[in-house]
Design a protein around this motif. Structure first.
Motif, short mmCIF file in Angstrom:
data_model
loop_
_atom_site.label_atom_id
_atom_site.label_comp_id
_atom_site.label_asym_id
_atom_site.label_seq_id
_atom_site.Cartn_x
_atom_site.Cartn_y
_atom_site.Cartn_z
N PRO A 196 26.04 108.68 67.87
CA PRO A 196 26.34 108.34 66.60
C PRO A 196 27.74 107.59 66.54
N MET A 197 28.66 108.10 67.52
CA MET A 197 30.03 107.36 67.72
C MET A 197 29.88 106.09 68.37
N LEU A 198 29.00 106.20 69.25
CA LEU A 198 28.82 104.82 70.26
C LEU A 198 28.13 103.62 69.16
N GLN A 199 27.17 104.03 68.44
CA GLN A 199 26.54 103.00 67.61
C GLN A 199 27.78 102.61 66.67
N SER A 200 28.04 103.53 65.94
CA SER A 200 29.15 103.18 64.93
C SER A 200 30.30 102.29 65.41
N ARG A 201 30.80 102.55 66.34
CA ARG A 201 32.32 102.04 66.82
C ARG A 201 31.77 100.37 67.41
N LEU A 202 30.60 100.41 68.06
CA LEU A 202 30.06 99.07 68.76
C LEU A 202 29.09 98.33 67.88
N ASN A 203 28.55 98.77 66.59
CA ASN A 203 27.57 98.47 65.84
C ASN A 203 26.37 97.97 66.46
N ILE A 204 25.77 98.79 67.71
CA ILE A 204 24.87 98.35 68.47
C ILE A 204 24.35 99.88 68.60
N THR A 205 22.85 99.94 69.06
CA THR A 205 22.26 101.05 69.33
C THR A 205 21.96 101.26 70.92
N ALA A 206 21.81 102.47 71.04
CA ALA A 206 21.56 102.87 72.62
C ALA A 206 20.29 102.17 73.04
N ALA A 207 19.39 101.87 72.16
CA ALA A 207 18.21 101.47 72.67
C ALA A 207 18.38 99.75 72.93
N GLN A 208 19.34 99.25 72.30
CA GLN A 208 19.69 97.80 72.62
C GLN A 208 20.44 97.71 73.82
N LEU A 209 21.33 98.68 74.32
CA LEU A 209 21.85 98.80 75.47
C LEU A 209 20.79 99.17 76.63
N GLY A 210 19.83 99.73 76.42
CA GLY A 210 18.82 100.38 77.45
C GLY A 210 19.27 101.57 77.68
N LEU A 211 20.13 102.39 77.15
CA LEU A 211 20.39 103.78 77.35
C LEU A 211 19.55 104.53 76.89
N ALA A 212 18.56 104.28 76.01
CA ALA A 212 17.56 105.13 75.15
C ALA A 212 16.51 104.27 74.96
N GLU A 213 15.31 104.86 74.81
CA GLU A 213 14.01 104.25 74.62
C GLU A 213 13.85 103.66 73.17
N SER A 214 13.60 102.42 73.18
CA SER A 214 13.39 101.80 72.05
C SER A 214 11.93 101.90 71.45
N ASP A 215 11.78 101.46 70.17
CA ASP A 215 10.53 102.00 69.46
C ASP A 215 9.87 100.58 69.95
N GLU A 216 10.42 99.56 70.27
CA GLU A 216 9.68 98.39 70.62
C GLU A 216 9.25 98.35 72.04
N ASP A 217 9.63 99.19 72.87
CA ASP A 217 9.41 99.16 74.05
C ASP A 217 7.96 99.61 74.35
N VAL A 218 7.20 99.30 75.56
CA VAL A 218 5.94 99.77 75.75
C VAL A 218 6.02 101.24 76.56
N ASN A 219 5.56 102.26 75.70
CA ASN A 219 5.44 103.46 76.11
C ASN A 219 4.05 104.11 76.67
N LEU A 220 3.89 105.15 76.85
CA LEU A 220 2.71 105.89 77.19
C LEU A 220 1.54 105.81 76.16
#
Length: 353
Positions: A107-131
């Motif tokens: 939460p701190m990372l997203q609020s300070r940079l106004n960017i999600t972890a998924a956009q950074l590739g540090l977490a799985e995005s809902d738009e990514d292809v998964n199992l």
């Protein structure tokens, strides 16, 4: 005359009467007595020699005690800042970043940079292809082909319907064969159907993304105190190399070096995400893999899984703040690397910004 003759005979007739018998003991005493002056002379000469040596040592500034000669010190390898600039050149921006680590949550990372972890590739995005996407695609292909085969047998002439049914039945088999040997092809097809890889991604060339990625490495590494060895910007080959020697005798990195390398490793994906809102698929994974294998495993202090996650999020936050606070300098480096400026010119741009 008789008296003189008597005295003369008394003196010379018995000449052994006054000889002292020389026993062995007497001979040794006499011998030692005769050697005492020479021994004293040697002792005095030795004392004078010691005094002279002491005086000479004091004049030369040497210690009177003997010690083992010190091992020669190996001069450190000169960095680019040592050999490419004049002696009076200062590097105020080099190592100016604050490397004090602290816990950082998502939460701190997203609020300070106004960017999600998924956009950074540090977490799985809902738009990514998964199992789940692969599972639903398999069910869709199998079910669709089954319904198509049944319909062809029901509504088409016998011979034509049977032929179509056999051909349609091969589609699920081919789908599974391609999925097991080349899953990337299936993933690409799923992305296309989901609407990913649109016009915006096509407009942003991979070359531009890679350029901003490596420029961020260059800037953050310099600000964190990592000497830049060289950089390359060519078609398909872009990288920035730093000259970093382990800080311990066992070839391990100190906590300060680990912090600097963490910020530098994560700065590339931050440079992309802050500009384009996303990163090249796989770029974050590659940077994180290098960080874990080449830095975390060689840390002086053991870093468990939780500590590595905390340090990774802190590194991403610090890199993002550095790029935002020094946006002008970052843009200058992007332009300089695009025109393949010299390493000296790039460093001068950072120092002058």
């Amino acid at each position: 005359m008789k008296l003189q003759a008597f005295l003369f005979s008394l003196l010379f007739s018995s000449h052994e009467a006054f000889i002292v018998p020389m026993t062995k003991t007497t001979k040794s005493v006499l011998s030692m007595a005769s050697q005492e002056p020479s021994i004293e002379a040697l002792r005095e000469a030795a004392a004078k020699a010691r005094q002279e040596a002491e005086r000479l040592r004091q004049e030369l500034g040497q210690s009177t005690t003997t010690s083992k000669p010190a091992a020669p010190k190996i001069a450190p390898k000169p960095t680019v800042m040592d050999v490419a600039f004049a002696e009076d050149q200062t590097f105020d921006k080099f190592g100016s970043a604050n490397l004090r680590t602290f816990p950082v949550g998502l939460p701190m990372l997203q609020s300070r940079l106004n960017i999600t972890a998924a956009q950074l590739g540090l977490a799985e995005s809902d738009e990514d292809v998964n199992l789940d996407d692969f599972k639903y695609a398999t069910l869709f292909v199998t079910g669709g082909c089954t319904l198509t085969g049944i319909a062809s047998l029901a509504f088409l002439p016998p011979n034509v319907g049977a032929t179509v049914c056999y051909l349609v039945a091969l589609i699920p088999v081919l789908f599974l064969a391609v999925g097991s040997t080349a899953p990337a092809a299936i993933a690409g097809a799923i992305k296309t159907i989901k609407g990913q890889g649109g016009d915006r991604d096509n407009i942003i060339s991979a070359q531009e993304r890679m350029l901003r990625h490596e420029a961020a490495h260059f800037c953050c590494g310099y600000w964190c105190g990592l000497p830049v060895q060289e950089y390359r910007v060519e078609d398909g080959d872009m990288c920035v190399e730093f000259s970093v020697a382990p800080g311990t005798e066992r070839g391990e990195y100190t906590s300060t070096q680990v912090a600097a390398l963490t910020v530098t490793a994560l700065s590339g994906v931050l440079g992309e995400a802050l500009t384009f809102g996303s990163v090249i698929p796989g770029s974050a994974t590659q940077d994180l893999l290098q960080l874990e294998q080449q830095v975390f495993r060689r840390s002086e202090n053991f870093l468990g899984a939780v500590a590595q996650q905390d340090l990774t999020r802190w590194g991403a936050l610090t890199a993002g703040l550095l790029l935002r606070q020094n946006k002008e300098a970052y843009e200058k480096i992007v332009q300089a690397m695009e025109r393949k400026a010299s390493l000296r010119e790039c460093i001068e741009l950072l120092e002058s910004s």
